[in-house]
Design a protein around this motif. Structure first.
Motif, mmCIF file in Angstrom:
data_model
loop_
_atom_site.group_PDB
_atom_site.id
_atom_site.type_symbol
_atom_site.label_atom_id
_atom_site.label_comp_id
_atom_site.label_asym_id
_atom_site.label_seq_id
_atom_site.Cartn_x
_atom_site.Cartn_y
_atom_site.Cartn_z
ATOM 1 N N SER A 134 0.827 -1.201 0.000
ATOM 2 C CA SER A 134 0.000 0.000 0.000
ATOM 3 C C SER A 134 0.866 1.258 0.000
ATOM 4 C CB SER A 134 -0.915 0.001 1.228
ATOM 5 O OG SER A 134 -1.652 1.196 1.309
ATOM 6 N N MET A 135 1.926 1.249 0.813
ATOM 7 C CA MET A 135 2.824 2.403 0.861
ATOM 8 C C MET A 135 3.570 2.572 -0.459
ATOM 9 S SD MET A 135 4.388 2.624 4.708
ATOM 10 C CE MET A 135 4.803 0.899 4.918
ATOM 11 N N THR A 136 3.924 1.461 -1.094
ATOM 12 C CA THR A 136 4.611 1.527 -2.387
ATOM 13 C C THR A 136 3.722 2.179 -3.430
ATOM 14 O OG1 THR A 136 5.924 -0.450 -1.890
ATOM 15 C CG2 THR A 136 5.715 0.157 -4.198
ATOM 16 N N GLN A 137 2.434 1.830 -3.424
ATOM 17 C CA GLN A 137 1.503 2.433 -4.372
ATOM 18 C C GLN A 137 1.291 3.914 -4.066
ATOM 19 O OE1 GLN A 137 0.175 1.063 -7.221
ATOM 20 N NE2 GLN A 137 -0.298 3.233 -7.514
ATOM 21 N N ASN A 138 1.185 4.259 -2.783
ATOM 22 C CA ASN A 138 1.073 5.660 -2.396
ATOM 23 C C ASN A 138 2.279 6.453 -2.878
ATOM 24 O OD1 ASN A 138 -1.298 6.543 -1.062
ATOM 25 N ND2 ASN A 138 -0.788 5.277 0.712
ATOM 26 N N ALA A 139 3.444 5.831 -2.769
ATOM 27 C CA ALA A 139 4.670 6.488 -3.212
ATOM 28 C C ALA A 139 4.640 6.736 -4.716
ATOM 29 C CB ALA A 139 5.882 5.639 -2.843
ATOM 30 N N LYS A 140 4.187 5.751 -5.480
ATOM 31 C CA LYS A 140 4.104 5.909 -6.935
ATOM 32 C C LYS A 140 3.192 7.066 -7.311
ATOM 33 C CE LYS A 140 5.134 1.150 -8.326
ATOM 34 N NZ LYS A 140 4.608 -0.089 -8.973
ATOM 35 N N ASN A 141 2.104 7.221 -6.572
ATOM 36 C CA ASN A 141 1.176 8.314 -6.834
ATOM 37 C C ASN A 141 1.818 9.680 -6.609
ATOM 38 O OD1 ASN A 141 -0.792 6.394 -7.382
ATOM 39 N ND2 ASN A 141 -1.687 6.487 -5.334
ATOM 40 N N SER A 142 2.898 9.697 -5.829
ATOM 41 C CA SER A 142 3.626 10.944 -5.576
ATOM 42 C C SER A 142 4.936 11.019 -6.355
ATOM 43 C CB SER A 142 3.915 11.081 -4.068
ATOM 44 O OG SER A 142 2.719 11.209 -3.337
ATOM 45 N N GLY A 143 5.112 10.089 -7.315
ATOM 46 C CA GLY A 143 6.303 10.119 -8.156
ATOM 47 C C GLY A 143 7.528 9.492 -7.531
ATOM 48 N N LEU A 144 7.323 8.659 -6.506
ATOM 49 C CA LEU A 144 8.443 8.010 -5.819
ATOM 50 C C LEU A 144 8.444 6.515 -6.111
ATOM 51 C CD1 LEU A 144 8.109 9.811 -2.367
ATOM 52 C CD2 LEU A 144 9.772 10.310 -4.164
ATOM 53 N N ASP A 145 9.610 5.912 -6.026
ATOM 54 C CA ASP A 145 9.762 4.500 -6.351
ATOM 55 C C ASP A 145 10.368 3.769 -5.157
ATOM 56 O OD1 ASP A 145 9.785 2.157 -7.784
ATOM 57 O OD2 ASP A 145 11.643 2.596 -8.857
ATOM 58 N N PHE A 146 9.505 3.183 -4.319
ATOM 59 C CA PHE A 146 9.978 2.476 -3.139
ATOM 60 C C PHE A 146 10.374 1.047 -3.485
ATOM 61 C CE2 PHE A 146 7.483 4.954 0.373
ATOM 62 C CZ PHE A 146 8.196 6.097 0.060
ATOM 63 N N HIS A 147 11.467 0.581 -2.841
ATOM 64 C CA HIS A 147 11.896 -0.805 -3.001
ATOM 65 C C HIS A 147 12.180 -1.392 -1.613
ATOM 66 C CE1 HIS A 147 12.158 -1.134 -7.365
ATOM 67 N NE2 HIS A 147 12.591 0.113 -7.362
ATOM 68 N N PHE A 148 11.109 -1.764 -0.930
ATOM 69 C CA PHE A 148 11.266 -2.302 0.420
ATOM 70 C C PHE A 148 12.066 -3.597 0.436
ATOM 71 C CE2 PHE A 148 7.375 0.276 1.130
ATOM 72 C CZ PHE A 148 7.862 1.070 2.154
ATOM 73 N N GLU A 149 12.026 -4.320 -0.686
ATOM 74 C CA GLU A 149 12.749 -5.589 -0.726
ATOM 75 C C GLU A 149 14.270 -5.375 -0.635
ATOM 76 O OE1 GLU A 149 12.774 -4.170 -4.954
ATOM 77 O OE2 GLU A 149 11.345 -4.160 -3.279
ATOM 78 N N LYS A 150 14.719 -4.152 -0.924
ATOM 79 C CA LYS A 150 16.151 -3.845 -0.851
ATOM 80 C C LYS A 150 16.523 -3.064 0.411
ATOM 81 C CE LYS A 150 16.668 -1.615 -4.777
ATOM 82 N NZ LYS A 150 17.328 -0.977 -5.951
ATOM 83 N N ALA A 151 15.527 -2.638 1.163
ATOM 84 C CA ALA A 151 15.777 -1.754 2.300
ATOM 85 C C ALA A 151 16.646 -2.406 3.356
ATOM 86 C CB ALA A 151 14.457 -1.310 2.911
ATOM 87 N N VAL A 152 17.625 -1.661 3.826
ATOM 88 C CA VAL A 152 18.506 -2.108 4.909
ATOM 89 C C VAL A 152 18.063 -1.404 6.182
ATOM 90 C CG1 VAL A 152 20.874 -2.207 5.773
ATOM 91 C CG2 VAL A 152 20.433 -2.410 3.309
#
Length: 238
Positions: A80-98
Motif C-alpha cells: 500500500s505504501m509503495t503504491q502511495n509512493a508511486k502516486n507521488s512520483g516516488l519508487d519504493f523498493h522495500f525488498e532492498k531496504a537495509v
C-alpha cells in the motif's frame, strides 16, 4: 505580515510516509503564490530510538513481529505504501531496504542544517533508504551522502566520529513530545497550525493560504485536520 512563512517538519528517515509527505508539501509549494517566502526547517524524530539492526533483518518479518501481526498484513502494508509512493512520483523498493537506526543520520542532518543543506540531505537519505537499499547508519555511506550535498569532509568526519549534535536530535524529539506529536510526518506552520501525516497536496495548499492570509501567529499549534493522514507512529504506519 511576516516576511517568511516557516514550516517545521518532524520526520524520521525510516518513515516511508515522511518521504511521501515531503513530495506532497513540495507539490503544494509549487502551487503556492508566495512559495519564495516560505522557509522549511526539518526536525528530528525517531520511530524506534532503541532499534539495533542485524544482518538477518527482514522488513516483512520485523514489522509482523513488532506489531504482532502476520506476514501477510506486513506485506500488504508495504504494498500500500509503495503504491502511495508511486502516486507521488516516488519508487519504493522495500525488498532492498537495509533496516538501521537513524540517529547518526539525524546528527548529520543537523550539520547540514547549519549550512542550509538539510532539505537536500533529507532527500538523499530518504532515497538511499527507501529506493536504493543503502544502509543509512553506515558511516561511509553517510559521508558520501554528505559530500554529495556539499558538506565538508572534515566536518562530516568530526560529527560522525563523535557525539556532536546528539543533544540537538534529542531536543527536537522532546519538542515534538511537548506539542503532542504521536506520529510523523508532522508539519507546523509558523507555530500556529499543525497538520499531521502525509496529507493530500490540496490540504497543504489550503493551510498555506490560510496561514498567509491571517498573518498573525500564536505560540501553540492547533491541529487543523480532524483525522490523521498517512503517517508512521510507534504503533505502526497508517
Amino acid at each position: 505580515m511576516e516576511n517568511k512563512l516557516k514550516i517545521q517538519i518532524w520526520s524520521d528517515i525510516m518513515c516511508p510516509y515522511c518521504y511521501i509527505g515531503k513530495r506532497r508539501i513540495e507539490g503544494a509549494l509549487a502551487q503556492f503564490e508566495h512559495k519564495d517566502a516560505v522557509e522549511i526547517e526539518w526536525k528530528s524524530f525517531q520511530l524506534d530510538s532503541s532499534f539495533v539492526a542485524s544482518e538477518d533483518d527482514d522488513m516483512v518479518e520485523h514489522l509482523a513481529t513488532k506489531y504482532q501481526k502476520d506476514k501477510l498484513w506486513a506485506q500488504e502494508m508495504m504494498d500500500s505504501m509503495t503504491q502511495n509512493a508511486k502516486n507521488s512520483g516516488l519508487d519504493f523498493h522495500f525488498e532492498k531496504a537495509v533496516m538501521a537506526n537513524s540517529f547518526n543520520a539525524h546528527r548529520l542532518l543537523h550539520l547540514a542544517k547549519k549550512h542550509n543543506l538539510s532539505d537536500e540531505l533529507e532527500e538523499l537519505l530518504f532515497k538511499a533508504y527507501l529506493t536504493e537499499g543503502k544502509n543509512i547508519n553506515d558511516l561511509l555511506s553517510l559521508s558520501k551522502l554528505g559530500l554529495e550535498v556539499g558538506l565538508d569532509i572534515k566536518e562530516i568526519e568530526a560529527v560522525l566520529q563523535s557525539n556532536v549534535y546528539a543533544k540537538e536530535v534529542q531536543e527536537d524529539i522532546l519538542e515534538a513530545q511537548s506539542i503532542g506529536v504521536q506520529g510523523v510526518p508532522f508539519f507546523v506552520f509558523d507555530n500556529k497550525y499543525a497538520v499531521s501525516g502525509a496529507q493530500h497536496v490540496e490540504t497543504f495548499v489550503k493551510t498555506l493560504e490560510k496561514v498567509w492570509e491571517e498573518g498573525k501567529f500564536i505560540s501553540k499549534p492547533t491541529l487543523l485536520n480532524t483525522t490523521d493522514g498517512d503517517s508512521c507512529g510507534i504503533d505502526g504506519c497508517d
